[in-house]
Design an enzyme around this catalytic site. Structure first.
Site, PDB file in Angstrom:
ATOM      1  N   GLU A  25      -4.299   3.651  -2.627  1.00 40.81           N
ATOM      2  CA  GLU A  25      -5.078   3.010  -3.752  1.00 40.81           C
ATOM      3  C   GLU A  25      -6.369   2.868  -3.177  1.00 40.81           C
ATOM      4  OE1 GLU A  25      -5.088  -1.092  -4.333  1.00 40.81           O
ATOM      5  OE2 GLU A  25      -3.151  -1.320  -3.115  1.00 40.81           O
ATOM      6  N   LYS A  86     -12.547  -3.442 -10.031  1.00 43.76           N
ATOM      7  CA  LYS A  86     -11.308  -3.353  -9.928  1.00 43.76           C
ATOM      8  C   LYS A  86     -10.592  -2.635 -11.180  1.00 43.76           C
ATOM      9  CE  LYS A  86      -7.630  -6.563  -9.353  1.00 43.76           C
ATOM     10  NZ  LYS A  86      -7.310  -8.248  -9.000  1.00 43.76           N
ATOM     11  N   LYS A 159       2.888 -11.005  -1.238  1.00 46.57           N
ATOM     12  CA  LYS A 159       2.467 -12.348  -0.716  1.00 46.57           C
ATOM     13  C   LYS A 159       3.012 -13.491  -1.197  1.00 46.57           C
ATOM     14  CE  LYS A 159      -2.032 -10.396   0.470  1.00 46.57           C
ATOM     15  NZ  LYS A 159      -1.664  -9.518  -0.546  1.00 46.57           N
TER      16      LYS A 159
END
Ligand code: PSU
Ligand code: MN
Length: 303
Positions: A25, A86, A159
């Site tokens: 990515e 993004k 995370k």
């Protein structure tokens, strides 16, 4: 396939020959790491994949074209230009129509990889259900993409900036199998354990590839998540990293950071407050995932 899809010749040849290809990515480059670590990291991921006999395909949108396999120069452009937005699934069409640039998230990379026929994708960590999502509704589009798009995502778990138990609940609802690579526990990115179990523990690339292959043979749509714990030597102390995560979350709250800015903000905070330790761990796990993804893609080919 269409006027917006631009597949690098080496990647195209590999796909046509049935050789292993691993997608990477670009959000991790433009928003996950700072410059120049991002450039170093992107280059090393590609090298590691090649060392395992697979072809890397870093995916991003450049001038309105979905590039499957960015060149070295294009990767450098994504690394140097921190203002590239993004790009998640919802953004792909608008960015292509306006001939702009987009740094693809896990969701967008999966969607674009599938357009090109790539089945394996290595990344660091996936987005998930954010803590406090009961109020904020902040659930990453990565999870819905896993529900719908037939790509195997190799990651180091999620995370603990996220709510890991709720992320796993969501994946169960969405019909996404979570495999633990050499572990029965879902890894928590910087640390090897989260206290949450995976659906299936696999011990080898071959075993993981066999499950992907069987899912394909059965015609079951959607993705599969293969979670690889960070190598033991690179793992951070759980108390240390979780303290820093709590602080970063409080800071985000104080500054009212929301929506797509939240994940990059939290990552940048951690990089600051851990004195670079989170960056070192992040790099180590991405390289490890890249290597493992290439091995699984290779094993898939041999089945
Ligand atoms: N986790 C990381 N590094 C990253 C991301 C997640 O350790 O760079 C990026 C990935 O591109 C992921 C995205 O798809 O953040 C998720 O963003 P959001 O939570 O806004 O969906
Ligand atoms: Mn979000």
């Amino acid at each position: 396939m269409n006027e917006y899809l631009d597949i690098d010749p080496e990647v195209r040849q590999a796909l046509e020959a049935g050789k292993p290809v691993v997608a990477l990515e670009t959000t991790i480059i433009s928003h996950g790491f700072a410059y120049p670590e991002n450039l170093d990291c992107a280059g090393t991921c590609e090298r590691v994949i090649r060392e395992e006999g697979a072809v890397p395909a870093t995916i991003g949108i450049a001038g309105g074209k979905i590039k499957i396999g960015l060149s070295g120069g294009e990767i450098a452009y994504f690394a140097e230009h921190r203002d590239i937005p993004k790009c998640s699934r919802r953004d792909i069409a608008a960015i292509c129509a306006r001939k702009e640039y987009g740094a693809c998230t896990v969701a967008a990379t999966m969607a674009c990889a599938a357009m090109a026929g790539i089945r394996f994708f290595a990344t660091g960590g996936i987005g998930g259900v954010h803590r406090g999502a009961q109020q904020s509704f902040d659930i990453s589009a990565d999870l819905e993409e896993l529900a719908r798009t037939d790509v195997a995502v190799i990651c180091a778990g999620a995370k603990s900036i996220l709510d890991i138990p709720l992320t796993l609940e969501y994946l169960e609802t969405a019909g996404v199998a979570v495999l633990g690579f050499g572990t029965g526990e879902f890894p928590a990115f910087y640390t090897r354990r989260s206290g949450c179990g995976v659906d299936y523990r696999v011990e080898s690339a071959e075993e993981a590839a066999r499950i992907v292959k069987t899912k394909t043979a059965l015609g079951i749509p959607g993705g599969i998540l293969i979670a690889v714990p960070i190598p033991q030597k690179d793992e951070l102390n759980p108390v240390f990293i979780n303290d820093n995560i709590e602080r970063a979350l409080n800071e985000a709250d104080r500054q009212e950071i929301r929506g797509k800015a939240l994940t990059p903000f939290l990552l940048a905070e951690l990089h600051k407050t851990t004195g670079g330790k989170s960056v070192a761990a992040n790099k180590a796990l991405v390289f490890n995932n890249s290597r493992t993804a290439a091995q699984i893609a290779g094993a898939y080919r041999k089945l």
